[in-house]
Every structure is written in C-alpha cells, then in structure tokens.
Design a protein around this motif. Structure first.
Motif, PDB file in Angstrom:
ATOM      1  N   MET A   1       0.857  -1.193   0.000  1.00 51.02           N
ATOM      2  CA  MET A   1       0.000   0.000   0.000  1.00 51.02           C
ATOM      3  C   MET A   1       0.893   1.242   0.000  1.00 51.02           C
ATOM      4  SD  MET A   1      -2.877   1.190   2.789  1.00 51.02           S
ATOM      5  CE  MET A   1      -3.912  -0.232   2.421  1.00 51.02           C
ATOM      6  N   SER A   2       0.627   2.214  -0.874  1.00 53.14           N
ATOM      7  CA  SER A   2       1.450   3.411  -0.948  1.00 53.14           C
ATOM      8  C   SER A   2       1.107   4.360   0.194  1.00 53.14           C
ATOM      9  CB  SER A   2       1.223   4.119  -2.289  1.00 53.14           C
ATOM     10  OG  SER A   2      -0.124   4.508  -2.421  1.00 53.14           O
ATOM     11  N   ALA A   3       2.082   5.185   0.564  1.00 49.54           N
ATOM     12  CA  ALA A   3       1.869   6.162   1.637  1.00 49.54           C
ATOM     13  C   ALA A   3       0.894   7.232   1.158  1.00 49.54           C
ATOM     14  CB  ALA A   3       3.197   6.796   2.020  1.00 49.54           C
ATOM     15  N   PRO A   4       0.097   7.799   2.092  1.00 47.99           N
ATOM     16  CA  PRO A   4      -0.827   8.849   1.693  1.00 47.99           C
ATOM     17  C   PRO A   4      -0.082  10.062   1.168  1.00 47.99           C
ATOM     18  CG  PRO A   4      -0.669   8.693   4.091  1.00 47.99           C
ATOM     19  CD  PRO A   4       0.042   7.510   3.536  1.00 47.99           C
ATOM     20  N   ARG A   5      -0.661  10.759   0.228  1.00 54.72           N
ATOM     21  CA  ARG A   5      -0.037  11.946  -0.360  1.00 54.72           C
ATOM     22  C   ARG A   5       0.108  13.023   0.702  1.00 54.72           C
ATOM     23  NH1 ARG A   5       0.980  14.399  -5.230  1.00 54.72           N
ATOM     24  NH2 ARG A   5       0.696  16.656  -5.320  1.00 54.72           N
ATOM     25  N   LEU A   6       1.263  13.647   0.734  1.00 54.51           N
ATOM     26  CA  LEU A   6       1.542  14.690   1.709  1.00 54.51           C
ATOM     27  C   LEU A   6       0.785  15.961   1.334  1.00 54.51           C
ATOM     28  CD1 LEU A   6       3.318  15.328   4.198  1.00 54.51           C
ATOM     29  CD2 LEU A   6       5.064  16.127   2.589  1.00 54.51           C
ATOM     30  N   THR A   7       0.086  16.528   2.298  1.00 52.30           N
ATOM     31  CA  THR A   7      -0.611  17.793   2.090  1.00 52.30           C
ATOM     32  C   THR A   7       0.379  18.931   2.259  1.00 52.30           C
ATOM     33  OG1 THR A   7      -2.716  16.906   2.892  1.00 52.30           O
ATOM     34  CG2 THR A   7      -2.441  19.292   2.958  1.00 52.30           C
ATOM     35  N   LEU A   8       0.381  19.867   1.313  1.00 50.96           N
ATOM     36  CA  LEU A   8       1.305  20.999   1.346  1.00 50.96           C
ATOM     37  C   LEU A   8       0.557  22.306   1.533  1.00 50.96           C
ATOM     38  CD1 LEU A   8       3.722  20.055  -1.584  1.00 50.96           C
ATOM     39  CD2 LEU A   8       4.137  19.796   0.870  1.00 50.96           C
ATOM     40  N   SER A   9       1.148  23.191   2.327  1.00 46.18           N
ATOM     41  CA  SER A   9       0.611  24.526   2.559  1.00 46.18           C
ATOM     42  C   SER A   9       1.745  25.536   2.449  1.00 46.18           C
ATOM     43  CB  SER A   9      -0.057  24.601   3.937  1.00 46.18           C
ATOM     44  OG  SER A   9      -1.201  23.769   3.987  1.00 46.18           O
ATOM     45  N   VAL A  10       1.416  26.833   2.587  1.00 46.46           N
ATOM     46  CA  VAL A  10       2.403  27.902   2.381  1.00 46.46           C
ATOM     47  C   VAL A  10       2.380  28.876   3.555  1.00 46.46           C
ATOM     48  CG1 VAL A  10       3.144  29.803   0.881  1.00 46.46           C
ATOM     49  CG2 VAL A  10       2.104  27.756  -0.118  1.00 46.46           C
ATOM     50  N   LEU A  11       3.564  29.265   4.002  1.00 47.96           N
ATOM     51  CA  LEU A  11       3.747  30.367   4.952  1.00 47.96           C
ATOM     52  C   LEU A  11       4.431  31.509   4.213  1.00 47.96           C
ATOM     53  CD1 LEU A  11       3.733  31.546   7.859  1.00 47.96           C
ATOM     54  CD2 LEU A  11       5.989  30.489   8.156  1.00 47.96           C
ATOM     55  N   ASP A  12       3.914  32.727   4.368  1.00 47.38           N
ATOM     56  CA  ASP A  12       4.448  33.877   3.641  1.00 47.38           C
ATOM     57  C   ASP A  12       4.693  35.032   4.607  1.00 47.38           C
ATOM     58  OD1 ASP A  12       5.210  35.735   1.753  1.00 47.38           O
ATOM     59  OD2 ASP A  12       3.240  35.891   0.790  1.00 47.38           O
ATOM     60  N   LEU A  13       5.941  35.522   4.652  1.00 39.70           N
ATOM     61  CA  LEU A  13       6.259  36.716   5.430  1.00 39.70           C
ATOM     62  C   LEU A  13       6.204  37.979   4.574  1.00 39.70           C
ATOM     63  CD1 LEU A  13       7.316  34.388   7.256  1.00 39.70           C
ATOM     64  CD2 LEU A  13       9.176  35.922   7.929  1.00 39.70           C
ATOM     65  N   VAL A  14       5.827  37.836   3.306  1.00 39.38           N
ATOM     66  CA  VAL A  14       5.819  38.929   2.332  1.00 39.38           C
ATOM     67  C   VAL A  14       7.186  39.621   2.343  1.00 39.38           C
ATOM     68  CG1 VAL A  14       4.505  40.871   1.394  1.00 39.38           C
ATOM     69  CG2 VAL A  14       3.358  39.213   2.870  1.00 39.38           C
ATOM     70  N   PRO A  15       8.232  38.916   1.907  1.00 36.49           N
ATOM     71  CA  PRO A  15       9.573  39.491   1.931  1.00 36.49           C
ATOM     72  C   PRO A  15       9.711  40.670   0.978  1.00 36.49           C
ATOM     73  CG  PRO A  15       9.551  37.427   0.718  1.00 36.49           C
ATOM     74  CD  PRO A  15       8.207  37.554   1.351  1.00 36.49           C
ATOM     75  N   VAL A  16      10.549  41.619   1.361  1.00 40.87           N
ATOM     76  CA  VAL A  16      10.788  42.825   0.564  1.00 40.87           C
ATOM     77  C   VAL A  16      12.246  42.847   0.123  1.00 40.87           C
ATOM     78  CG1 VAL A  16      10.637  45.340   0.480  1.00 40.87           C
ATOM     79  CG2 VAL A  16       9.041  44.049   1.910  1.00 40.87           C
ATOM     80  N   ARG A  17      12.471  42.819  -1.176  1.00 35.60           N
ATOM     81  CA  ARG A  17      13.818  42.897  -1.724  1.00 35.60           C
ATOM     82  C   ARG A  17      14.260  44.360  -1.856  1.00 35.60           C
ATOM     83  NH1 ARG A  17      11.278  39.567  -5.857  1.00 35.60           N
ATOM     84  NH2 ARG A  17      11.783  41.172  -7.399  1.00 35.60           N
ATOM     85  N   GLY A  18      15.544  44.549  -2.040  1.00 30.22           N
ATOM     86  CA  GLY A  18      16.068  45.901  -2.159  1.00 30.22           C
ATOM     87  C   GLY A  18      15.553  46.655  -3.360  1.00 30.22           C
ATOM     88  N   ASP A  19      15.078  45.951  -4.388  1.00 31.09           N
ATOM     89  CA  ASP A  19      14.552  46.600  -5.595  1.00 31.09           C
ATOM     90  C   ASP A  19      13.031  46.729  -5.561  1.00 31.09           C
ATOM     91  OD1 ASP A  19      13.931  43.915  -5.822  1.00 31.09           O
ATOM     92  OD2 ASP A  19      14.383  43.772  -7.964  1.00 31.09           O
TER      93      ASP A  19
END
Length: 348
Positions: A1-19
């Motif tokens: 039996m195959s392993a259950p599919r991993l659920t993926l989510s996102v964390l965002d700090l809204v990074p700001v680059r120098g440009d």
C-alpha cells in the motif's frame, strides 16, 4: 500500500527585496498565493512582523482579506496574529468578518510573542505601555476571549454589576479554525490543555520540534473544537531544477537570518548576486551552514523526499512551506518567480 499523499501549505512573510516597494512585495505575494491556489495547496498563512526592512507582513487580517479575495479555494490565515499586541475583541471582530466574507476558508493562528522590538511593541498599544508583562501573562485568558466572542451566542462581560453581551459579529453562522502557534513548550502545553490545533515554529526554531509535539500529543484534552490532536510541520524551502541553483537562491535569506541571530543590522533582502559577494567570518559561516542543513534546499526529487522524511519523523501529514528562494538581479520587482518555482516543483 502506498503512503498517503503529503498535504502541502504555504507560509508567507511577504519578503521585501532591495529593488521592491511595499506595493511590489504585496503584488508578488498575491501572485504566489494564486500559484498555490492553482497547484492545490491546502492553506496560505501570513505572518505578523513589525518595523522590519525586509518584511511587509505587518497586518495579517488586511493581507488575508486581500489574498482570500484574489484566490478561489485555498484556506487563508494568520501564521500568526501576535495576540498580546491587540485587544482580543478587535481580533475576534476582524476574523469573524473574514469568515463571514469567505466562509470555510479562514484560519486564525495565534501566537504569544510580540513579533517586533520593544519600541514598536509600545507603539502598537498607542503608547499605553506596549506589550506589557500583564498582556503576556493573560495570554490564555485572551485566547478564551477570542474563542467566546466569535461564537454565535457571544460572551457576557460584567461591568458595574451588570452583564453585557459582546458579539464579534451580529449573526455568525461559522467561525474560523483557531490554531495556537509557538516556538517553545508553553504554547504546546496550552494548546493541549484547551484542546486546540497546534503548530510549532520548526522553520524558525529548527530544534525542539519533537519535544514540543510530544508534549502536545500526550497532554491533549478533547474539546468542543477538536476531539484529537491536530498539527503540522513548518519548513523553509528553496527548490530549483538543480541543487546548485537552489542553494544560490537560498543564500540571501540565510544571510538575513544570520544577521538576525547575530545582532547585525537588518536590511531589505539582497539579490542572489549581491549575496554571493559576501565573505563571512568562519564562525558565522558555520552558523549559516548549520541553518541551511535544517532547511529543505535542493532539486525537486530530493526536496520532496526530504519533506516526506520530515513528515514521517514528526508524525504529520501536512507540511507548511516557507518558500525562501530569493531573486536574481533584473527580476521584475512585482514578481517572485523563484518562490513560485519552489511551490511548483514541490507540488510535482
């Protein structure tokens, strides 16, 4: 039996680059959220940090409204609201309205840390003492207040011998899912005691995750909100078509975290090319390398395998990825293509 599919989510700090301007950074995060939505990611959380030159995630409720309005199905939430910075009623009202506008799609992640320096903490309370010791010590009470105020029946407040009923919104038909967040044992114990979902900040702390999750699971008491422990893992990730490029893309964020941990001045995020010119003292290089070893950095197959190993190690079926891949010189300021690529490659 195959392993259950991993659920993926996102964390965002809204990074700001120098440009980038703040407007550019927000536009790039909206595009990133739409990518996550299209790829089937489970949830998209935004952090709360203040007065930092490289982070535009200062106000989670505002960002959540913007991102939820720009996406179709993904859950959107806070990772997290730093509750001692705010009156509980204000948070309850904000998230009750978000849930009313986007029913079934809102998460309220709550943390205890200020998320900023002492001066900014003071300013957040309008000069009324900042994040006082009392506000931090009353954190469990504040969590209870938020839960009760968002309930359809409201909560009774006793003032001068009379009980006044407070409602976060006049006619709630659903409430957001509330999570407790932390990077120490404290929130693990509190979440277990209150029967709430819990997330340990593995992406930030890097150590102590297994101990915190064990405390949470062994001490968990079922509640009306949750009948069994519920948690997931947070991980910093930079993924590219080859490992060398993935490491190059991670370098600016690694250098920023190094500056934070060694008390150096912070700046907007530099480009990959600027980061590659930096020569670090040997002791700092060793610290940077140690941080990189705890992150998921590499080509797609290796990165996906590492996420699966971490999920198995910590007994979770969901991993929340903070896509830390930076940008090359000349990248469109209103876009973050390497961050979007990380999500695409991890999703397969």
């Amino acid at each position: 039996m195959s392993a259950p599919r991993l659920t993926l989510s996102v964390l965002d700090l809204v990074p700001v680059r120098g440009d980038q301007s703040s407007a550019d950074a927000v536009a790039a995060s909206i595009a990133l959220a739409r990518t996550a939505d299209d790829l089937g990611y489970e949830r998209y959380w935004v952090a709360e940090h203040h007065n930092m030159p490289a982070v535009a995630a200062t106000n989670p409720p505002v960002l959540i409204g913007v991102i939820a309005g720009a996406t179709r199905r993904i859950r959107v939430g806070s990772g997290g609201v730093m509750l001692p910075n705010h009156a509980p009623l204000v948070i309850a009202e904000q998230f009750a309205l978000l849930e009313a506008a986007y029913p079934g799609r809102i998460d309220l992640g709550i943390g205890r840390a200020p998320g900023t320096d002492p001066v900014t903490s003071w300013a957040l309370r309008h000069g009324a003492g900042g994040v006082s010791d009392e506000a931090v010590s009353r954190f469990p009470e504040y969590v209870d207040n938020v839960l009760a105020m968002m309930d359809a029946s409201g909560v009774g407040l006793s003032v001068q011998g009379r009980t006044h009923v407070l409602h976060a919104t006049p006619a709630a038909t659903s409430v957001p899912t509330i999570w407790l967040l932390g990077s120490s044992d404290y929130s693990a114990r509190l979440a277990a005691e209150k029967g709430l979902p819990y997330v340990f900040a593995h992406h930030f702390a890097g150590t102590g995750t297994a101990q915190a999750l064990e405390l949470y699971r062994t001490g968990f008491r079922p509640s009306p909100e949750l009948d069994a422990p519920r948690t997931f893992l947070t991980v910093n990730a930079s993924v590219a078509e080859n490992a060398e490029e993935a490491h190059r893309l991670a370098l600016p964020q690694l250098q920023m975290m190094l500056a934070l941990r060694t008390g150096q001045p912070l700046s907007a995020q530099v480009s990959v090319e600027e980061a590659e010119k930096v020569v670090l003292p040997e002791s700092h290089q060793q610290l940077l390398d140690a941080m990189a070893a705890r992150w998921v950095i590499g080509e797609p197959e290796t990165a996906r395998r590492r996420l699966a190993e971490l999920a198995e190690e910590h007994g979770v079926d969901e991993v929340m990825v903070n896509p830390v891949a930076a940008a090359h010189e000349g990248t469109d300021p209103a876009a973050a293509p390497a961050r979007e690529t990380t999500l695409r490659l991890l999703a397969g």
